[in-house]
Design an enzyme around this catalytic site. Structure first.
Site, short mmCIF file in Angstrom:
data_model
loop_
_atom_site.label_atom_id
_atom_site.label_comp_id
_atom_site.label_asym_id
_atom_site.label_seq_id
_atom_site.Cartn_x
_atom_site.Cartn_y
_atom_site.Cartn_z
CD GLU A 63 -16.15 19.85 89.07
OE1 GLU A 63 -17.04 20.08 88.22
OE2 GLU A 63 -16.36 19.17 90.08
CD GLU A 70 -22.49 17.67 83.68
OE1 GLU A 70 -22.86 18.79 84.11
OE2 GLU A 70 -22.37 16.67 84.42
#
Length: 123
Positions: A63, A70
């Site tokens: 994550e 991102e």
């Protein structure tokens, strides 16, 4: 020593950023916490604890890496770009693989213990 402490500060700042801005990271923190509580309730063996902790760590690491990829992708490609989309999709896919691994590991560890507890409760 001062430099080392600063680097830990940056690391905790990154964890805080992920926890504040990423709903999926928070979800995995909660899921990991529930798994830890279940681990204490079911008195896991050392090997089971190692698998559980590894699973939680792998998901949280995935994550964090996904968030960083991102964020960087959004920085270098603020408008839509097909290749940037692929980068983000692949990073998200890594999280899915990690989460599936953790889920299967959790089922292997906890399902027999839950079944046994239910059988004892029903008896």
């Amino acid at each position: 020593m001062k430099r080392l402490m600063r680097s830990f500060g940056f690391a905790f700042k990154g964890l805080g950023y992920a926890a504040q801005t990423q709903p999926n990271f928070r979800f995995h923190l909660v899921a990991g916490s529930i798994a830890l509580i279940l681990g204490f309730l079911f008195q896991l063996s050392t090997a089971e604890w190692l698998w559980l902790m590894a699973s939680i760590a792998i998901v949280l690491i995935a994550e964090l890496l996904n968030t960083s990829i991102e964020t960087l992708t959004d920085l270098v490609s603020p408008t839509y770009n097909e290749k940037a989309g692929h980068v983000k999709d692949v990073a998200a896919g890594a999280v899915v693989v990690a989460a599936l691994f953790a889920l299967i590991t959790g089922i292997i560890i906890f399902l027999p213990k839950i079944i046994l507890a239910l059988e004892r409760y029903a008896a």
